[in-house]
Design a protein around this motif. Structure first.
Motif, PDB file in Angstrom:
ATOM      1  N   LYS A 190      -4.874  -7.134 -10.366  1.00  0.00           N
ATOM      2  CA  LYS A 190      -4.116  -7.488  -8.856  1.00  0.00           C
ATOM      3  C   LYS A 190      -2.524  -6.639  -8.805  1.00  0.00           C
ATOM      4  O   LYS A 190      -2.702  -5.195  -7.810  1.00  0.00           O
ATOM      5  CB  LYS A 190      -3.339  -8.878  -8.342  1.00  0.00           C
ATOM      6  N   SER A 191      -1.925  -5.866  -9.868  1.00  0.00           N
ATOM      7  CA  SER A 191      -0.978  -5.402  -9.752  1.00  0.00           C
ATOM      8  C   SER A 191      -1.077  -3.611  -9.571  1.00  0.00           C
ATOM      9  O   SER A 191      -0.944  -2.646  -8.554  1.00  0.00           O
ATOM     10  CB  SER A 191       0.189  -5.070 -10.725  1.00  0.00           C
ATOM     11  N   GLU A 192      -2.570  -3.168 -10.806  1.00  0.00           N
ATOM     12  CA  GLU A 192      -2.463  -1.936 -10.489  1.00  0.00           C
ATOM     13  C   GLU A 192      -3.443  -1.471  -8.863  1.00  0.00           C
ATOM     14  O   GLU A 192      -3.148  -0.496  -8.648  1.00  0.00           O
ATOM     15  CB  GLU A 192      -3.850  -1.572 -11.241  1.00  0.00           C
ATOM     16  N   LEU A 193      -4.238  -2.466  -8.750  1.00  0.00           N
ATOM     17  CA  LEU A 193      -4.994  -2.486  -7.457  1.00  0.00           C
ATOM     18  C   LEU A 193      -3.974  -1.812  -6.165  1.00  0.00           C
ATOM     19  O   LEU A 193      -3.493  -1.504  -5.121  1.00  0.00           O
ATOM     20  CB  LEU A 193      -5.709  -3.421  -6.721  1.00  0.00           C
ATOM     21  N   TYR A 194      -2.701  -3.258  -6.148  1.00  0.00           N
ATOM     22  CA  TYR A 194      -1.806  -2.618  -4.940  1.00  0.00           C
ATOM     23  C   TYR A 194      -1.151  -1.531  -5.312  1.00  0.00           C
ATOM     24  O   TYR A 194      -0.484  -0.930  -4.178  1.00  0.00           O
ATOM     25  CB  TYR A 194      -1.184  -3.991  -4.662  1.00  0.00           C
ATOM     26  N   GLY A 195      -0.847  -0.953  -6.565  1.00  0.00           N
ATOM     27  CA  GLY A 195      -0.272   0.613  -6.784  1.00  0.00           C
ATOM     28  C   GLY A 195      -1.291   1.811  -5.963  1.00  0.00           C
ATOM     29  O   GLY A 195      -0.715   2.780  -5.701  1.00  0.00           O
ATOM     30  N   LEU A 196      -2.554   1.192  -6.362  1.00  0.00           N
ATOM     31  CA  LEU A 196      -3.376   2.226  -6.074  1.00  0.00           C
ATOM     32  C   LEU A 196      -3.053   2.860  -4.422  1.00  0.00           C
ATOM     33  O   LEU A 196      -3.971   3.434  -3.960  1.00  0.00           O
ATOM     34  CB  LEU A 196      -4.742   2.118  -6.826  1.00  0.00           C
ATOM     35  N   ILE A 197      -4.210   1.836  -3.666  1.00  0.00           N
ATOM     36  CA  ILE A 197      -3.358   1.654  -2.343  1.00  0.00           C
ATOM     37  C   ILE A 197      -2.403   1.038  -1.538  1.00  0.00           C
ATOM     38  O   ILE A 197      -2.481  -0.029  -1.676  1.00  0.00           O
ATOM     39  CB  ILE A 197      -5.141   0.331  -2.537  1.00  0.00           C
ATOM     40  N   ILE A 200     -10.075  -9.923  -4.146  1.00  0.00           N
ATOM     41  CA  ILE A 200     -10.743 -10.399  -2.724  1.00  0.00           C
ATOM     42  C   ILE A 200     -10.466  -9.294  -1.305  1.00  0.00           C
ATOM     43  O   ILE A 200     -11.329  -8.594  -0.738  1.00  0.00           O
ATOM     44  CB  ILE A 200     -11.684 -10.787  -2.316  1.00  0.00           C
ATOM     45  N   LYS A 201      -9.729  -9.856  -1.139  1.00  0.00           N
ATOM     46  CA  LYS A 201      -9.114  -9.403   0.476  1.00  0.00           C
ATOM     47  C   LYS A 201      -8.185  -7.856   0.477  1.00  0.00           C
ATOM     48  O   LYS A 201      -9.070  -6.888   1.620  1.00  0.00           O
ATOM     49  CB  LYS A 201      -8.034 -10.378   0.908  1.00  0.00           C
ATOM     50  N   VAL A 202      -7.989  -7.693   0.281  1.00  0.00           N
ATOM     51  CA  VAL A 202      -7.374  -5.724   0.338  1.00  0.00           C
ATOM     52  C   VAL A 202      -8.743  -5.323  -0.290  1.00  0.00           C
ATOM     53  O   VAL A 202      -8.562  -4.142  -0.058  1.00  0.00           O
ATOM     54  CB  VAL A 202      -6.523  -6.226  -1.655  1.00  0.00           C
ATOM     55  N   LEU A 203      -9.868  -5.716  -0.844  1.00  0.00           N
ATOM     56  CA  LEU A 203     -11.433  -4.913  -1.730  1.00  0.00           C
ATOM     57  C   LEU A 203     -11.960  -4.775  -0.111  1.00  0.00           C
ATOM     58  O   LEU A 203     -12.217  -3.918   0.191  1.00  0.00           O
ATOM     59  CB  LEU A 203     -12.184  -5.067  -2.254  1.00  0.00           C
ATOM     60  N   PRO A 255     -10.652   3.492  -5.388  1.00  0.00           N
ATOM     61  CA  PRO A 255     -10.620   4.513  -6.216  1.00  0.00           C
ATOM     62  C   PRO A 255     -12.313   3.544  -7.075  1.00  0.00           C
ATOM     63  O   PRO A 255     -11.463   2.313  -6.375  1.00  0.00           O
ATOM     64  CB  PRO A 255      -9.475   3.978  -7.150  1.00  0.00           C
ATOM     65  N   ILE A 256     -13.212   4.086  -8.000  1.00  0.00           N
ATOM     66  CA  ILE A 256     -14.016   3.747  -8.716  1.00  0.00           C
ATOM     67  C   ILE A 256     -13.303   2.909  -9.675  1.00  0.00           C
ATOM     68  O   ILE A 256     -12.640   3.642 -10.754  1.00  0.00           O
ATOM     69  CB  ILE A 256     -14.920   4.997  -8.411  1.00  0.00           C
TER      70      ILE A 256
END
Length: 372
Positions: A44-51, A74-77, A86-87
């Protein structure tokens, strides 16, 4: 697509590829059962940092921390466009959980199957089979053939029934358009009339020099329609002689008369003179009436006149109005010159609390003065 980053994360890879196939509840149950809490939190922290557009990463607490973190992912994606994401890939495929029937809502799956079957059945009902299409084409081709054959037969009958004029009929100056004999009874009458006159039925072919008998002509609709117009011409001519030239201009070809609205004469409006030079002509001064009210019961007509004199003005007449019912104040009718009406209708002319206005019957009074 070429600028998208590639990141290794089994948790985010599973969620990114399964949110379009499974519902959110199934994804949450599978990830909660197969991924550890630290893996979910790091993903989750990695996803928020990339987006960066996803906003602030909220640290969840409590018993349902894992479920809330998975729902945030799920909400962010879902809210982020695919082109800017990112892939995420998996380095160890064994860490990806399998999707079994334990995590799938069978009732929802059966409902989707029923909807698909209904749509497929409606699609079959609306389509036409090959055999029906072939039968329709055969029927259309047969109808076209029958129509073409009937048209050909009508053309042949018209050619056979068309009359062939003789040379004597072609050279006759008074020859009219020949009709055709359509009934067999007319043919029999023609042969009987020829025999009664002493001419055999074959005299037309054997003796062309003898007197030629004209065939019986059946009048057409055009001949009948032209008869009234020719017979009415002599009687119509003298009637048209009495029509004026203006009426002929208003007469159409279909014998209808154009009706136009008469133009009304413009009203003569009054105009005002503007000459400033002295003249013997004096303009009559028209009176105007003012209603003054809310004065004390002790106020008299002389008091009103004295107040007008104090204001350095004069009036024509002041009259005390009679009330229809008893009131606690007096009302007066003040008759003044119309040119000074603006002065008397000014708020500075009357004391505070006094009610004043134009008298309601002032127009009728002025009209009466003019007539007198």
């Amino acid at each position: 697509m070429a600028n998208r980053e590639v990141k290794i994360n089994e948790f985010l890879c599973f969620v990114q590829n399964k949110i379009d196939i499974l519902d959110d509840l199934s994804v949450v149950q599978i990830c909660e059962s197969n991924f550890k809490e630290i893996v979910i939190e790091n993903g989750k922290s990695e996803l928020y940092g990339l987006i960066p557009e996803s906003g602030r990463c909220i640290l969840r607490k409590g018993e349902d921390k894992k479920k809330k973190d998975i729902k945030d992912v799920i909400k962010v994606l879902k809210e982020t466009p695919t082109a800017t994401q990112p892939i995420f890939v998996a380095q160890d495929l064994n860490l990806l959980p399998p999707v079994t029937f334990d995590y799938i809502d069978v009732t929802r799956l059966l409902k989707d199957i029923v909807i698909l079957k209904t749509e497929l059945q409606s699609l079959r009902n609306d389509t036409v089979s090959k055999s029906e299409l072939k039968d329709f084409e055969t029927k259309i081709s047969a109808d076209l053939q029958n129509m073409s054959s009937s048209v050909q037969q009508l053309d042949k009958q018209q050619c056979v029934l068309s009359p062939i004029p003789t040379p004597s009929q072609k050279n006759s100056p008074k020859r009219l358009r020949k009709g055709i004999i359509s009934d067999s009874s007319d043919k029999e009458k023609l042969t009987q009339s020829q025999r009664s006159d002493g001419y055999p039925s074959h005299s037309r072919h054997s003796q062309p020099s003898q007197q030629h008998t004209e065939p019986v002509r059946v009048p057409s609709y055009r001949d009948i329609a032209l008869l009234p117009s020719t017979s009415a011409m002599p009687t119509r001519a003298p009637l048209q002689a009495n029509i004026t030239r203006q009426d002929r201009n208003n007469m159409h070809e279909d014998s209808f008369t154009l009706v136009e609205r008469k133009k009304r004469n413009k009203r003569n409006n009054n105009m005002n003179g503007t000459a400033q030079q002295p003249s013997k002509l004096q303009v009559a001064q028209l009176p105007a009436i003012i209603y003054v009210s809310r004065l004390m019961k002790t106020t008299t007509v002389d008091d009103i006149k004295e107040h007008i004199r104090e204001m350095k003005e004069d009036c024509i007449q002041v009259e005390l109005l009679k009330q229809n019912y008893e009131t606690s104040f007096n009302s007066f009718k003040v008759i003044v010159d119309q040119l000074k009406l603006s002065t008397f209708l000014c708020s500075d002319f009357w004391p505070t609390g006094v009610k004043y206005r134009r008298f309601r019957d002032s127009a009728a009074y002025a009209k009466k003065q003019l007539t007198n």
